[in-house]
Design a protein around this motif. Structure first.
Motif, PDB file in Angstrom:
ATOM      1  N   GLU A  70      43.307  38.906  51.689  1.00 22.78           N
ATOM      2  CA  GLU A  70      42.770  40.124  52.302  1.00 22.78           C
ATOM      3  C   GLU A  70      42.899  41.228  51.255  1.00 22.78           C
ATOM      4  N   ARG A 107      36.996  42.287  48.873  1.00 21.68           N
ATOM      5  CA  ARG A 107      36.163  41.939  50.035  1.00 21.68           C
ATOM      6  C   ARG A 107      35.106  43.021  50.270  1.00 21.68           C
ATOM      7  N   ARG A 131      38.871  48.030  55.934  1.00 22.52           N
ATOM      8  CA  ARG A 131      40.077  47.233  55.917  1.00 22.52           C
ATOM      9  C   ARG A 131      41.261  48.189  55.816  1.00 22.52           C
ATOM     10  N   ASP A 135      35.079  34.338  58.643  1.00 21.66           N
ATOM     11  CA  ASP A 135      35.860  33.240  58.072  1.00 21.66           C
ATOM     12  C   ASP A 135      35.624  31.918  58.795  1.00 21.66           C
ATOM     13  N   ASP A 146      34.470  29.085  53.720  1.00 19.19           N
ATOM     14  CA  ASP A 146      35.716  29.858  53.746  1.00 19.19           C
ATOM     15  C   ASP A 146      36.907  28.924  53.902  1.00 19.19           C
ATOM     16  N   TYR A 153      36.904  35.579  53.798  1.00 21.37           N
ATOM     17  CA  TYR A 153      37.715  35.617  52.578  1.00 21.37           C
ATOM     18  C   TYR A 153      37.078  34.909  51.390  1.00 21.37           C
ATOM     19  N   LEU A 193      34.385  35.372  49.016  1.00 25.06           N
ATOM     20  CA  LEU A 193      33.699  36.641  48.768  1.00 25.06           C
ATOM     21  C   LEU A 193      32.187  36.512  48.827  1.00 25.06           C
ATOM     22  N   LEU A 214      31.185  35.914  52.479  1.00 26.80           N
ATOM     23  CA  LEU A 214      31.403  37.146  53.234  1.00 26.80           C
ATOM     24  C   LEU A 214      30.256  38.124  53.028  1.00 26.80           C
TER      25      LEU A 214
END
Length: 308
Positions: free
Chosen positions: A22, A26, A122, A245, A250, A289, A291, A294
């Motif tokens: 995390e 991201r 985040r 995720d 992922d 997670y 990248l 995502l």
């Protein structure tokens, strides 16, 4: 339709160590994909993410818990909160900014400035319980925004959609038994945080999914179980805990969704919002997670929100 895109530089400053999935990269991966996909110019950026104030936090979290997080913010280095979750000197402000973005997006959507909004923020929030941080989460951004809609704006019914490979235990803990809220989620089970499959409250529509479940099975379950409940509930606003995720690329999960699945889910949610909630949706980033996956998945989610 106008889609607002909320983020803030403070959200890049929180980090929990170079090894931690995390990570600030991201949000940078999402930015890169927005540019590469050429939809950056088709959404409206909004940097008016305030710092959430104590009253906002206390609609979901206990005062003792808020004081605990504030007091553990380190002046340097990292302070461990649980084995997966730690604070650096910027975490407190980033967490307030993430919750503040969700509140600002809620205000803007209810005011009609945007039809819907996505918060690229985040730390994430859906594991944060009223009195406990866990799973990379400190304050429950979506729960705080939903309570703001109910208690500040006076809405009577809101729906929370939680798609993530991990169960949104914190959001469920905040709203289980609250007839003003219908929460619909799917998640890999058995899997962290090992909750959500048993003893569901009447307003929880949880879909535990086995490892290696692919998108078509998820779509069928949503069509058969989520959608009838959502139409019956007739929410006045919809909030999304958007975790990516469950993507097949992922490594933090073992499900088999792809970008088209997230777009399909978002389109179903948008149809519910269009029919019952004047199109009002606020979505907040949770997991995701890998990248590349995502960034691509967020673009698919945004395309479906914006109808482009």
């Amino acid at each position: 339709m106008t889609t607002g895109f909320y983020s803030h530089p403070d959200c890049l400053l929180h980090e929990m160590g170079e090894w931690h999935p995390e990570c600030p990269a991201r949000l940078q991966a999402i930015e890169d994909q927005l540019i590469a996909s050429r939809i950056d110019a088709l959404i409206e950026r909004d940097d008016s993410a305030p710092l959430a104030d104590e009253a906002d936090l206390l609609r979901v979290h206990t005062r003792a818990y808020v004081d605990f997080i504030r007091s553990h913010a380190p002046l340097e280095g990292h302070a461990e909160i649980d084995p997966d979750t730690s604070m650096n000197p910027h975490t407190w402000r980033a967490a307030l900014r993430a919750a503040g973005a969700a509140i600002a997006a809620t205000d803007a959507v209810i005011a009609g400035r945007y039809e819907n909004a996505f918060c690229s923020v985040r730390p994430p929030g859906h594991h944060a319980e009223p009195a406990r941080a866990m799973g990379f989460c400190f304050f429950n951004n979506v729960a705080i925004a939903a309570r703001h809609a109910l208690e500040v704006h006076g809405l009577s019914r809101v729906a929370i959609i939680d798609f993530d490979v991990h169960h949104g235990n914190g959001t469920e803990a905040a709203f289980a038994g609250d007839s003003r809220v219908l929460m619909c989620s799917f998640f890999q089970h058995p899997f962290y945080p090992f909750s959500g499959a048993d003893h569901q409250a009447a307003n929880m529509v949880n879909l535990p999914m086995a490892a290696r479940t692919k998108g078509m099975e998820v779509r069928e379950a949503i069509d058969m179980i989520w959608l009838p409940r959502l139409h019956e509930f007739k929410p006045e606003m919809v909030f999304i805990s958007a975790g990516f995720d469950a993507h097949r690329e992922d490594d933090l999960g073992n499900m088999g969704l792809v970008e088209d699945d997230f777009a399909w889910i978002t389109a179903q949610v948008r149809e519910i919002a269009d029919r019952h909630a004047k199109g009002r949706i606020v979505s907040c980033l949770e997991g995701g997670y890998n990248l590349s996956a995502l960034g691509r998945s967020v673009v698919a989610h945004l395309r479906a929100l914006a109808g482009i």
